[in-house]
Design an enzyme around this catalytic site. Structure first.
Site, PDB file in Angstrom:
ATOM      1  N   SER A   2       5.298 -17.044 -24.812  1.00  0.00           N
ATOM      2  CA  SER A   2       4.622 -18.009 -25.681  1.00  0.00           C
ATOM      3  C   SER A   2       5.274 -19.365 -25.574  1.00  0.00           C
ATOM      4  CB  SER A   2       4.686 -17.544 -27.135  1.00  0.00           C
ATOM      5  OG  SER A   2       5.982 -17.809 -27.677  1.00  0.00           O
ATOM      6  N   ASP A   3       4.533 -20.388 -25.967  1.00  0.00           N
ATOM      7  CA  ASP A   3       5.157 -21.687 -26.202  1.00  0.00           C
ATOM      8  C   ASP A   3       6.074 -21.527 -27.412  1.00  0.00           C
ATOM      9  OD1 ASP A   3       5.795 -24.363 -26.111  1.00  0.00           O
ATOM     10  OD2 ASP A   3       3.731 -25.049 -25.938  1.00  0.00           O
ATOM     11  N   TRP A   4       6.985 -22.480 -27.567  1.00  0.00           N
ATOM     12  CA  TRP A   4       8.017 -22.350 -28.598  1.00  0.00           C
ATOM     13  C   TRP A   4       7.409 -22.369 -30.005  1.00  0.00           C
ATOM     14  CZ3 TRP A   4       9.738 -21.360 -24.289  1.00  0.00           C
ATOM     15  CH2 TRP A   4      11.108 -21.245 -23.969  1.00  0.00           C
ATOM     16  N   GLY A   5       7.516 -21.236 -30.697  1.00  0.00           N
ATOM     17  CA  GLY A   5       6.996 -21.142 -32.050  1.00  0.00           C
ATOM     18  C   GLY A   5       5.502 -20.918 -32.133  1.00  0.00           C
ATOM     19  N   ALA A   6       4.856 -20.589 -31.014  1.00  0.00           N
ATOM     20  CA  ALA A   6       3.395 -20.424 -31.013  1.00  0.00           C
ATOM     21  C   ALA A   6       2.951 -19.077 -31.558  1.00  0.00           C
ATOM     22  CB  ALA A   6       2.845 -20.606 -29.589  1.00  0.00           C
TER      23      ALA A   6
END
Length: 620
Positions: free
Chosen positions: A121-125
């Site tokens: 995932s993208d960071w914090g997605a």
């Protein structure tokens, strides 16, 4: 990601508004990175086209636009590049988070594209770890995550243990590949001085190849020892890269004044014969641009120089296209678009202005005449957390062509210090490919490069299509007087369009125009020829063709009438259905006849007779 709108804050991280360019270039960096046993991570899957409300923005996008515009680059990085990792995006597509979309991650990425690596995932997605695992996200970043939600979902049987095991296996497989393939010794054996030398050379070559000459009123190259002044927000140090995740912190910067001083006497504005004006517009993660204008301080300097009638060489050291209406004045004698050229940008630019390097870059994105002309003007950045990709497949030059809007600088455009004579020799179908033969000759006095671009136009398409689409290109470097033959081989399958009703790609039978050009502008097309693809497609003439098509083509209508009358049926039935139900096909009428008049044998006879007749009619 596709450069959908020039205002996108991360525009500088992408390659082009065109999926063909992205699909050709992006896999190459994947292969380069992975040749050292380091996993490339292709991002952000998918349609991550803006920074405004990027965490959670819901994008309404047609399936055709996804398949034809936004997926091809990712597909190529999987199929051609063999990427080991994909990062999915913050945004939603048609209501579903990219981190949780089984259609996006399992159906398209894994089953359709053939991806067998790890999805992170993208960071914090990842907002719901269990849903993300179920959807196909293997690794939630940055981690470590809270495992309780996953445990509870498995216990409640809303998430299978198999899904958890599968994600673990994919992560471990990625680690294993890196462990076995990382070429640590090959990297470590290079002395620091050699690494600096090689990276300096690579950075310089990239900057020289990528800088685009947009305007030149016989000003450049400047004569050596010309007195110049360096002005603008980039006069001391050029903007070399964007900020955010793609930002690079380094002490290795180009010295603008020192680089120009190798050729010219750098003086103050009053003494200068030319002013090299370097205007900066940064790109940044997290924020989009509001306009396409240069910074106010740079606009003020340009206005003052125009009023003074000072000769200007304008350098667009920017993250994307610029509104040129107020700044492309008569005293601006040349315009270079360096974009964000890296640490060797100042050296490459000064060499280019001095004539040591011939500009050869081409635009991979259109410069609009004005912001209101852009295909996304009414649909960017959307309303709150909702945005409609209302332009569909008409992104970039596809839109300007269709609307017959002349941009300031067209896609594929770029000038040179030399001249070229380009010719389209011929084009022909060869098995499952189309071979296009061209020649290009350097008719000037200095070495230079031209980019031959092959576009396809479908003049009689069933589906709505752009006026033309890029299908191949090649950059050709030539010495003065040198001539080369350049042959392009285009797979026929690459002419397919996505039919949302049929839910499949299809190549239409029929005529196609092959356009050979040096940009997408009509005046830069140097050759055109027509071919015919005799392929069977869902749109080939048959009893399933719509009555509207049959009744509006004399040859088709005659074939239908004669075969219909031969069975003793009233041709008025065809006319009546055309008037009230033109979307119907002959088969639908035949179903009615068979059900009510029990004419099964006659129906079969008609179908055979009609399709025999239309087999010889060229598809339009």
């Amino acid at each position: 990601n596709i450069l959908r709108d020039p205002r996108n804050g991360r525009l500088f991280e992408g390659y082009s508004e065109d999926p063909c360019v992205v699909s050709k270039l992006a896999p190459e960096i994947v292969k380069g990175i992975q040749s050292y046993g380091v996993s490339a991570t292709v991002k952000h899957y998918a349609a991550n086209s803006q920074e405004t409300n990027r965490v959670g923005i819901d994008e309404t996008i047609s399936k055709r636009a996804l398949e034809e515009i936004y997926f091809p680059g990712f597909r190529a990085c999987v199929k051609e590049g063999g990427t080991k990792s994909i990062m999915n995006a913050y945004n939603r597509i048609n209501g579903v988070r990219c981190t949780e979309s089984a259609w996006l991650l399992e159906e398209k990425l894994r089953k359709d594209f053939g991806f067998d690596g790890m999805v992170m995932s993208d960071w914090g997605a990842v907002l719901d770890p269990a849903k993300a695992l179920a959807g196909g996200t293997d690794l939630a970043m940055p981690g470590p995550g809270e495992p309780q939600a996953i445990y509870d979902a498995v216990k409640a049987a809303t998430l299978s243990e198999e899904k958890v095991d599968q994600a673990c296996e994919r992560v471990l497989t990625a680690i294993k590949w890196i462990t076995e393939n990382y070429k640590k010794e090959e990297v470590d054996k290079l002395p620091v001085d050699e690494i600096i030398k090689q990276t300096d050379e690579a950075a310089y070559e990239a900057a020289c190849e990528g800088i685009v000459l947009l305007k030149n009123d016989a000003a450049c190259p400047l004569a050596k020892h010309t007195k110049i002044a360096l002005l603008g927000s980039g006069h001391a140090q050029m903007l070399e890269c964007g900020s955010g995740s793609a930002g690079i912190d380094t002490s290795r910067h180009g010295d603008v004044a020192a680089e120009f001083a190798r050729y010219f006497d750098v003086v103050d504005e009053a003494q200068a014969e030319y002013v090299v004006m370097i205007g900066i517009v940064p790109g940044m993660e997290g924020n989009d641009r509001k306009t396409l204008a240069l910074a106010d301080e740079d606009l003020a300097v340009l206005k003052r120089l125009a009023q003074a009638g000072k000769n200007v060489i304008l350098v667009l050291n920017t993250c994307g296209p610029i509104d040129m209406r107020e700044i492309d004045t008569d005293n601006v004698k040349a315009v270079f678009a360096t974009f964000l050229p890296g640490m060797a940008g100042a050296k490459a630019l000064s060499d280019m202005i001095a004539g040591e390097v011939n500009p050869s870059g081409k635009l991979t994105i259109t410069f609009p005449e004005r912001i209101e002309d852009m295909p996304t003007y009414m649909n960017f950045p959307g309303d709150g957390y909702h945005v409609s990709y209302g332009e569909g497949i008409y992104v970039g030059y596809r839109y300007y062509d269709k609307k017959k809007l002349r941009p300031r600088y067209p896609f594929g455009y770029g000038m040179s210090y030399t001249t070229f004579d380009c010719k389209l020799v011929d084009a022909a179908v060869d098995g499952d490919t189309i071979k296009v033969h061209t020649t290009v000759e350097n008719t000037g006095k200095v070495a230079g490069s031209e980019v031959i671009q092959i576009y396809i136009h479908d003049p009689y398409s069933t589906l709505a299509k752009p006026e033309k689409e890029l299908k191949a290109f090649e950059k050709v470097k030539l010495a003065p007087g040198e001539k080369k033959d350049v042959t392009f081989v285009i797979a026929i399958r690459d002419l397919a369009s996505y039919d949302m009703d049929l839910e499949q790609f299809a190549v239409e039978e029929g005529y196609y125009d092959i356009l050979a050009a040096t940009s997408s502008a009509a005046e830069d097309v140097f050759g055109e020829t027509r071919i015919y693809l005799d392929v069977k497609s869902p749109y080939s003439y048959s009893v399933d063709t719509q009555l509207k098509v049959i009744c509006e083509d004399d040859a088709l209508l005659e074939a239908a009438d004669s075969a219909w009358a031969a069975e003793g049926w009233d041709i008025g039935l065809i006319r009546n259905n055309y008037q009230y139900s033109p979307q119907k096909s002959l088969r639908e009428i035949l179903v009615y006849l068979d059900a009510h008049l029990r004419t099964e044998e006659k129906v079969a006879h008609f179908i055979a007779a009609f399709e025999e007749k239309v087999r010889t009619i060229k598809k339009k």
